[in-house]
Design an enzyme around this catalytic site. Sequence first.
Site, short mmCIF file in Angstrom:
data_model
loop_
_atom_site.label_atom_id
_atom_site.label_comp_id
_atom_site.label_asym_id
_atom_site.label_seq_id
_atom_site.Cartn_x
_atom_site.Cartn_y
_atom_site.Cartn_z
CB CYS A 49 15.37 -20.73 -5.65
SG CYS A 49 15.33 -20.17 -7.36
CD GLU B 184 12.46 -25.59 -11.20
OE1 GLU B 184 12.44 -26.63 -11.89
OE2 GLU B 184 13.50 -25.14 -10.69
P1 NAD Z 1 6.00 -22.36 0.18
O1 NAD Z 1 6.19 -23.77 -0.23
O2 NAD Z 1 5.71 -22.07 1.59
O3 NAD Z 1 4.80 -21.71 -0.65
C1 NAD Z 1 4.81 -21.68 -2.06
C2 NAD Z 1 3.39 -21.60 -2.55
O4 NAD Z 1 2.72 -22.81 -2.21
C3 NAD Z 1 2.57 -20.49 -1.93
O5 NAD Z 1 1.72 -19.96 -2.90
C4 NAD Z 1 1.79 -21.21 -0.86
O6 NAD Z 1 0.60 -20.57 -0.48
C5 NAD Z 1 1.51 -22.53 -1.53
N1 NAD Z 1 1.22 -23.66 -0.63
C6 NAD Z 1 1.59 -23.83 0.66
N2 NAD Z 1 1.16 -25.03 1.12
C7 NAD Z 1 0.51 -25.65 0.08
C8 NAD Z 1 -0.13 -26.91 -0.09
N3 NAD Z 1 -0.22 -27.78 0.90
N4 NAD Z 1 -0.66 -27.20 -1.29
C9 NAD Z 1 -0.56 -26.33 -2.32
N5 NAD Z 1 0.02 -25.11 -2.22
C10 NAD Z 1 0.56 -24.77 -1.03
O7 NAD Z 1 7.28 -21.57 -0.33
P2 NAD Z 1 7.58 -20.02 -0.13
O8 NAD Z 1 8.02 -19.85 1.28
O9 NAD Z 1 6.47 -19.22 -0.67
O10 NAD Z 1 8.80 -19.81 -1.13
C11 NAD Z 1 10.13 -19.93 -0.75
C12 NAD Z 1 10.70 -21.21 -1.27
O11 NAD Z 1 10.55 -21.25 -2.67
C13 NAD Z 1 12.17 -21.34 -1.00
O12 NAD Z 1 12.47 -22.65 -0.58
C14 NAD Z 1 12.80 -21.08 -2.35
O13 NAD Z 1 14.07 -21.66 -2.53
C15 NAD Z 1 11.78 -21.65 -3.26
N6 NAD Z 1 11.91 -21.09 -4.60
C16 NAD Z 1 12.35 -21.88 -5.61
C17 NAD Z 1 12.54 -21.35 -6.88
C18 NAD Z 1 13.05 -22.22 -8.00
O14 NAD Z 1 12.92 -21.83 -9.16
N7 NAD Z 1 13.64 -23.37 -7.73
C19 NAD Z 1 12.26 -20.03 -7.12
C20 NAD Z 1 11.82 -19.25 -6.07
C21 NAD Z 1 11.62 -19.79 -4.81
#
Ligand code: NAD
Length: 511
Positions: A281, A247
Site C-alpha cells: 500500500c 487502511e
Molecule cells: P479488497 O478490498 O478486495 O479485499 C480486502 C478484504 O476485504 C478481503 O479479505 C476481502 O475478502 C474482503 N472483502 C471484500 N469485499 C468485502 C465486503 N463487501 N465486505 C467485507 N469484506 C469484504 O482488497 P485486496 O485486493 O485484498 O487488497 C489490496 C488493497 O489493499 C490495495 O488497495 C492496497 O493498497 C490495500 N492495502 C492497504 C494497506 C494499508 O495499510 N493502507 C495495507 C495493505 C493493503
Amino acid sequence: MAIVNPLPSATDGHRRLRLDSPVDQQCVGELDISSKDDVDQAISRARAAQTAWAARPVKERAAIVRSAVDELVARRDEIIATLQAETGKPRAEALAIEIVPACDFLNHWSSRAHRDLRDERRKVHGYIRPLKKLRIHYQPLGVVGVITPWNAPFVLSLNPVVQALLAGNGVVLKPSEMTPRSAEWAVRILHAAGVPEDLVQVVHGDGETGAALVDGEVDKISFTGSVPTGRTIAARSAQRLIPCTLELGGKDAMIVCADADLERAANGAVYLSMFNTGQVCLSVERIYVADEVADEFVRLVREKAAAISYGAGDKDMGPLFSDKQLDVVTRHVRDAGEKGATIAVGGERGSAEGLYFQPTVVVGAAHDMDIMREETFGPVAAIMRVRDDEEAVRRANDSAYGLGGSVFTKSTRRAREIAARLTTGSVVHNDAAVIYGVAEAPFGGRKDSGLGQVNGTDALRGFTHPQPLLLSRWPLKKENIWYPYTPSVVRNLDSLVRYGFGNRIVRRFLS
Ligand code: NAD
C-alpha cells in the site's frame, strides 16, 4: 494461492474455492467458505470467551501474547513456506515484510500494553478542579472483526489482532480468500502461546463472508484493503453505529529534490517501487524528480531496474500474486505508452506460466495517465520531471489518495518543509514505506486512503472505549447547583461568569 476459482459447493452446502499458485498456476489448495451461520457462531463464541479475558490484568494478557514471539521464531520456516506457496514472494521478502515486523509488533505491543492501557489519572481544569477528580478507564469494546488483504497476509492480520486482544477484546479474523493459510498462522501462534481458542478465531471466504462479519454482532471493524470495499464497510458500520478503521490504498509520491543523493534516490526508487512486486500500500507509485538532476537520476534508475532478477526460486522479485493484478499492471503500462510515455525498462509479462511482470521503468509519465492516478500495485517506477519543489508538491497532492509520501534531499529542513505541505497520512525522508514498521508512528491515510490509525498509542487505545470516570472529592450531601434554585445559587453562578470568565486575569486561572 492467488488465483481463485469457484468449485461446486460441498454436500453440506458450503461454497468452495480452488486456489492456484501465482508461480506456476498449479492448484495448491481448496477452501471451504464460512457461511453466515458460521460467522455468527464464531462471534458468539468469541463474546463468551471475552468476559474472562477482559477480567485478566493487562500484564497477564500481555505475557501470554508475548510468548507468541517464541512460537513465531520457532515456526518461522513453516510460516515462510506457507507464504511462499500462496504468494511466491522471495524468502528475503517473507522475512523482511512479514516475519521481522510481526516479531517486532508482538514484542512492542505486548511490552507497552500495560502502560498504554492502564487506568489514567487526568487533571481537570479551572473551577472543576477543587470539586472533582478524573480517571480514564480503557474499557474493551467486546468482539472485533478484523478483515485483511492478500499482499502481506501474515503481518497485516497479526498486527490488528494482537492489538485488539491486548486491549481485552475477542477477535474474529476474516483474511483474504487469496491467502487464507498465511493469515491462519497469525491465529495459530497465538493459540499455541495460550490465547484461548474461542477468543480469537478465523472465518474464511470472500466479500460475502466479510459482509456477514460486518453485519454480525461485532463491536468494531478493523479493515485493511481497497478503497471500494472500505467505502462499503464504512457505510455498513455507520448503519450499525460501530466504529471502523480503514487502511486503504495509496498512490504514494516520491519527491527527488535537486540536492538529493542521486545514488541513494535511484536505489530507493527501484526498491521502493518494486519490493513485494510493487504490491505494498505504501509502495512508491509516482516519482517526481527535479529537472536539473532528472537525466542522471533516470540513467541510474534504468541501470538498477534492469539488474533486478525475477522468476521462480529466490530471485529479487517474485510474481504478482493475482491474475487480476497482472491485468491492472499491464493496462496501466500500456496506457502510459499509448499516451506518450517511454517504457525505458521492461513493460511486459515476464513468463507464460507464472504471473511475473518485468521490472518496469516508465519515463515521461504525466497526470493524464492511469499510471499516475490509479493504484498500480505492480513493479513499476513511473517518473515525471518537475521544475522545482513547488511543482513537486502540487503534483504529489494532485491525487485522490493520501496514504504516504517520501522526500529525497540532503537537507532535513527542506524535507520538513515539503512534508508539512503534503496532504498524506505520513512522510518519510530518504526512504519510504518503512513507516508501517514503526509501531509508535500513528500511521493512517488521508483522503481516499482511509480513516483512523493502525499504529501508535491511539491505534491500541482505538480497540477500547476510553471511559472517563468523574470522582467527587468531597462527601457532600448535594452539589451547590442542585435543587432548590435559591437566590444564592443564581448569584454564585452569575458571579462565576462576571468575575471569573469576565475578568481576563482570573479567566487564565480557569482554563
Ligand atoms: P479488497 O478490498 O478486495 O479485499 C480486502 C478484504 O476485504 C478481503 O479479505 C476481502 O475478502 C474482503 N472483502 C471484500 N469485499 C468485502 C465486503 N463487501 N465486505 C467485507 N469484506 C469484504 O482488497 P485486496 O485486493 O485484498 O487488497 C489490496 C488493497 O489493499 C490495495 O488497495 C492496497 O493498497 C490495500 N492495502 C492497504 C494497506 C494499508 O495499510 N493502507 C495495507 C495493505 C493493503
